[in-house]
Design a protein around this motif. Structure first.
Motif, PDB file in Angstrom:
ATOM      1  N   LYS A  13       0.824  -1.203   0.000  1.00 39.77           N
ATOM      2  CA  LYS A  13       0.000   0.000   0.000  1.00 39.77           C
ATOM      3  C   LYS A  13       0.863   1.260   0.000  1.00 39.77           C
ATOM      4  N   ASP A  22      -7.515   0.807   2.531  1.00 41.86           N
ATOM      5  CA  ASP A  22      -6.943  -0.253   1.695  1.00 41.86           C
ATOM      6  C   ASP A  22      -6.716   0.249   0.261  1.00 41.86           C
ATOM      7  N   GLU A  29      -4.491  -4.887   1.178  1.00 40.89           N
ATOM      8  CA  GLU A  29      -3.431  -4.052   1.765  1.00 40.89           C
ATOM      9  C   GLU A  29      -2.140  -4.196   0.972  1.00 40.89           C
TER      10      GLU A  29
END
Ligand code: ADP
Ligand code: MG
Length: 209
Positions: free
Chosen positions: A6, A61, A100
């Motif tokens: 991420k 996310d 993620e």
């Protein structure tokens, strides 16, 4: 390196904003030859808005982050490229729902969703002299490289090389979609601005991996 985190997605978006700002004049020059000389300012304005929004979603996310980028582009960029790139990030984000980090196969799904979204929205075929001519070869190269190695960096390196070739291959084409199509044969001999920004966007991802 076999995943995209991420944090790397966030850095990709930051680096995209910087690259589009640095290439604002170049993209606008390309658009002045076969369009209305606004592609650089459109993309720069859109990603400046994305940079304003990013801090509010950077802890969410990847799907959420990319969908927010898409909505921001749709609401802040006029012209063909706003809704098209907006759809690219929205549909890419839908393919990254709740994730993620992205494994190599997830990255393929994200780019597949993003490119499918642009094609469904803009109805451009390969060879119409649009961003699709950089994005479709990039997707095919990413898929082939990932099938071979499951490595996201190798996959993106192949994708960027294919996007660059696809971008250059737009030069001899006659435009059949968007404003450039109004020029008919006079669109021949110029590199497509949208294919150029697509190459820059994919290259920005490669550089953060
Ligand atoms: P506008 O053409 O409305 O001024 P931009 O200058 O920001 O918007 O973007 C132009 C780019 O948009 C073109 O170079 C081309 O790559 C892309 N484009 C235009 N129409 C389409 C379409 N129907 N499908 C895919 N890409 C398109
Ligand atoms: Mg334009």
């Amino acid at each position: 390196m076999s995943t995209v985190t991420k944090e790397q997605i966030v850095r990709w978006l930051e680096s995209t904003a910087a690259v589009l700002e640095a290439n604002k004049g170049y993209l606008t020059d390309l658009d002045s030859a076969i369009g209305d000389a606004d592609h650089g300012t459109n993309m720069d304005r859109g990603f400046k808005k994305v940079m304003e929004k990013l801090p509010t979603v950077a802890d969410k996310d990847i799907g959420n982050i990319l969908k927010t980028v898409g909505m921001t582009l749709i609401s802040s960029v006029g012209g063909a490229s706003g809704p098209l790139y907006g759809t690219f990030y929205m549909r890419g984000g839908m393919a990254a729902d709740a994730k993620e980090e992205l494994e190599a196969d997830d990255l393929v799904n994200v780019l597949q969703g993003a490119v499918d979204g642009i094609i469904q929205r803009g109805r451009a075929q390969p060879g119409d002299k649009t961003m699709v001519d950089a994005l479709l070869p990039a997707l095919a190269a990413l898929k082939a490289a990932v099938a071979d190695s499951q490595d996201v960096r190798a996959g993106m390196a192949a994708a960027v090389a294919a996007a660059e070739q696809g971008m250059k291959d737009t030069i001899p084409l006659q435009a059949r979609k968007g404003r450039a199509s109004y020029l008919g044969e006079r669109s021949i001999g110029h590199q497509d601005p949208g294919a150029t920004s697509s190459h820059l966007i994919l290259n920005a991802l490669l550089e953060v991996l």
